[in-house]
Scaffold this motif. Structure first.
Motif, PDB file in Angstrom:
ATOM      1  N   SER A 171       0.840  -1.193   0.000  1.00  0.00           N
ATOM      2  CA  SER A 171       0.000   0.000   0.000  1.00  0.00           C
ATOM      3  C   SER A 171       0.879   1.247   0.000  1.00  0.00           C
ATOM      4  O   SER A 171       2.093   1.167   0.187  1.00  0.00           O
ATOM      5  N   ILE A 172       0.254   2.396  -0.225  1.00  0.00           N
ATOM      6  CA  ILE A 172       0.953   3.679  -0.248  1.00  0.00           C
ATOM      7  C   ILE A 172       0.436   4.534   0.910  1.00  0.00           C
ATOM      8  O   ILE A 172      -0.772   4.678   1.081  1.00  0.00           O
ATOM      9  N   ARG A 173       1.355   5.088   1.675  1.00  0.00           N
ATOM     10  CA  ARG A 173       1.013   6.004   2.762  1.00  0.00           C
ATOM     11  C   ARG A 173       1.180   7.424   2.230  1.00  0.00           C
ATOM     12  O   ARG A 173       2.231   7.764   1.695  1.00  0.00           O
ATOM     13  N   ARG A 174       0.142   8.236   2.368  1.00  0.00           N
ATOM     14  CA  ARG A 174       0.216   9.616   1.881  1.00  0.00           C
ATOM     15  C   ARG A 174      -0.068  10.584   3.034  1.00  0.00           C
ATOM     16  O   ARG A 174      -1.058  10.450   3.730  1.00  0.00           O
ATOM     17  N   ARG A 175       0.831  11.550   3.200  1.00  0.00           N
ATOM     18  CA  ARG A 175       0.606  12.659   4.138  1.00  0.00           C
ATOM     19  C   ARG A 175      -0.045  13.763   3.330  1.00  0.00           C
ATOM     20  O   ARG A 175       0.421  14.125   2.247  1.00  0.00           O
ATOM     21  N   ARG A 176      -1.116  14.312   3.859  1.00  0.00           N
ATOM     22  CA  ARG A 176      -1.859  15.349   3.156  1.00  0.00           C
ATOM     23  C   ARG A 176      -1.967  16.593   4.021  1.00  0.00           C
ATOM     24  O   ARG A 176      -1.930  16.517   5.240  1.00  0.00           O
ATOM     25  N   HIS A 177      -2.123  17.733   3.350  1.00  0.00           N
ATOM     26  CA  HIS A 177      -2.280  19.019   4.027  1.00  0.00           C
ATOM     27  C   HIS A 177      -3.559  19.658   3.528  1.00  0.00           C
ATOM     28  O   HIS A 177      -3.765  19.805   2.317  1.00  0.00           O
ATOM     29  N   CYS A 178      -4.430  20.022   4.472  1.00  0.00           N
ATOM     30  CA  CYS A 178      -5.679  20.697   4.112  1.00  0.00           C
ATOM     31  C   CYS A 178      -5.397  22.180   3.962  1.00  0.00           C
ATOM     32  O   CYS A 178      -4.896  22.825   4.881  1.00  0.00           O
ATOM     33  N   ASP A 179      -5.728  22.729   2.796  1.00  0.00           N
ATOM     34  CA  ASP A 179      -5.482  24.148   2.530  1.00  0.00           C
ATOM     35  C   ASP A 179      -6.494  25.056   3.233  1.00  0.00           C
ATOM     36  O   ASP A 179      -6.247  26.256   3.376  1.00  0.00           O
ATOM     37  N   ASP A 180      -7.615  24.495   3.695  1.00  0.00           N
ATOM     38  CA  ASP A 180      -8.629  25.316   4.362  1.00  0.00           C
ATOM     39  C   ASP A 180      -8.371  25.456   5.866  1.00  0.00           C
ATOM     40  O   ASP A 180      -8.423  26.551   6.409  1.00  0.00           O
ATOM     41  N   CYS A 181      -8.084  24.338   6.553  1.00  0.00           N
ATOM     42  CA  CYS A 181      -7.891  24.417   8.009  1.00  0.00           C
ATOM     43  C   CYS A 181      -6.419  24.273   8.420  1.00  0.00           C
ATOM     44  O   CYS A 181      -6.096  24.337   9.597  1.00  0.00           O
ATOM     45  N   ASN A 182      -5.531  24.051   7.442  1.00  0.00           N
ATOM     46  CA  ASN A 182      -4.081  23.920   7.662  1.00  0.00           C
ATOM     47  C   ASN A 182      -3.663  22.734   8.538  1.00  0.00           C
ATOM     48  O   ASN A 182      -2.588  22.738   9.105  1.00  0.00           O
ATOM     49  N   LYS A 183      -4.518  21.727   8.654  1.00  0.00           N
ATOM     50  CA  LYS A 183      -4.148  20.532   9.414  1.00  0.00           C
ATOM     51  C   LYS A 183      -3.626  19.468   8.460  1.00  0.00           C
ATOM     52  O   LYS A 183      -3.896  19.489   7.262  1.00  0.00           O
ATOM     53  N   ARG A 184      -2.860  18.536   9.042  1.00  0.00           N
ATOM     54  CA  ARG A 184      -2.313  17.428   8.250  1.00  0.00           C
ATOM     55  C   ARG A 184      -2.979  16.120   8.670  1.00  0.00           C
ATOM     56  O   ARG A 184      -3.357  15.951   9.826  1.00  0.00           O
ATOM     57  N   PHE A 185      -3.081  15.204   7.707  1.00  0.00           N
ATOM     58  CA  PHE A 185      -3.637  13.884   8.001  1.00  0.00           C
ATOM     59  C   PHE A 185      -3.013  12.862   7.065  1.00  0.00           C
ATOM     60  O   PHE A 185      -2.383  13.205   6.063  1.00  0.00           O
ATOM     61  N   THR A 186      -3.144  11.599   7.431  1.00  0.00           N
ATOM     62  CA  THR A 186      -2.539  10.503   6.679  1.00  0.00           C
ATOM     63  C   THR A 186      -3.630   9.644   6.060  1.00  0.00           C
ATOM     64  O   THR A 186      -4.640   9.364   6.690  1.00  0.00           O
ATOM     65  N   THR A 187      -3.401   9.230   4.816  1.00  0.00           N
ATOM     66  CA  THR A 187      -4.295   8.276   4.159  1.00  0.00           C
ATOM     67  C   THR A 187      -3.459   7.113   3.647  1.00  0.00           C
ATOM     68  O   THR A 187      -2.248   7.242   3.445  1.00  0.00           O
ATOM     69  N   TYR A 188      -4.116   5.987   3.450  1.00  0.00           N
ATOM     70  CA  TYR A 188      -3.461   4.804   2.891  1.00  0.00           C
ATOM     71  C   TYR A 188      -4.223   4.387   1.650  1.00  0.00           C
ATOM     72  O   TYR A 188      -5.451   4.392   1.625  1.00  0.00           O
ATOM     73  N   GLU A 189      -3.467   4.008   0.649  1.00  0.00           N
ATOM     74  CA  GLU A 189      -4.052   3.609  -0.628  1.00  0.00           C
ATOM     75  C   GLU A 189      -3.637   2.174  -0.901  1.00  0.00           C
ATOM     76  O   GLU A 189      -2.456   1.841  -0.856  1.00  0.00           O
TER      77      GLU A 189
END
Length: 151
Positions: free
Chosen positions: A24-42
């Protein structure tokens, strides 16, 4: 992808890397609206796999059943959690690489036993005794003799 904090879909990937033994792929993401980061897995979407049981009944493939069987066989054995995870991933790869929609539970059991035999012989015999429904000590001894003769 929606942000789990604010629900916005205005986010971007800032880092990607393989995860779970390259399955699987681990992706770190950044929300441009609230400036928080979160992780997703694909993960790669697989075709639904149906397991044909000994009684000829059918049920959907369930990874946790293999995990439970291997964990029980490896209980109090010198087999690390990483070895168990790697073994389960290899078993799944073997099963899904066949590209069949149905698979016999007996074939899954044989694949599991083959992997266990290479990792820990006691765990292998434990799994085999339940899987093959050993009826008495003679059946148990016959399996041990086969294993010893293979060396």
């Amino acid at each position: 992808m929606k942000c789990p904090y604010c629900g916005s879909d205005n986010n971007r990937v800032i880092d990607s890397r393989p995860a779970d033994d390259n399955t699987s792929i681990r992706r770190r993401r950044h929300c441009d609206d609230c400036n928080k980061r979160f992780t997703t897995y694909e993960k790669v979407e697989t075709i639904p796999l149906i397991v044909i049981k000994k009684d000829r009944g059918r049920e959907q493939y369930d990874r946790t059943k293999i995990e439970k069987g291997i964990l029980a066989a490896c209980y109090k054995r010198p087999v690390s959690a990483m070895q168990i995870t790697k073994m389960i991933n290899e078993i799944e790869r073997d099963i899904f690489s066949r590209e069949e929609k149905e698979i016999e539970s007996s074939l899954i059991g044989e694949i599991v036993m083959d992997k266990l035999r290479n990792v820990d012989q006691v765990a292998y015999v434990r799994f085999a005794s339940v899987y093959r429904e050993f009826k008495d000590a003679n059946t148990f001894m016959n399996e041990l003799k086969k294993m010893i003769n293979e060396k």
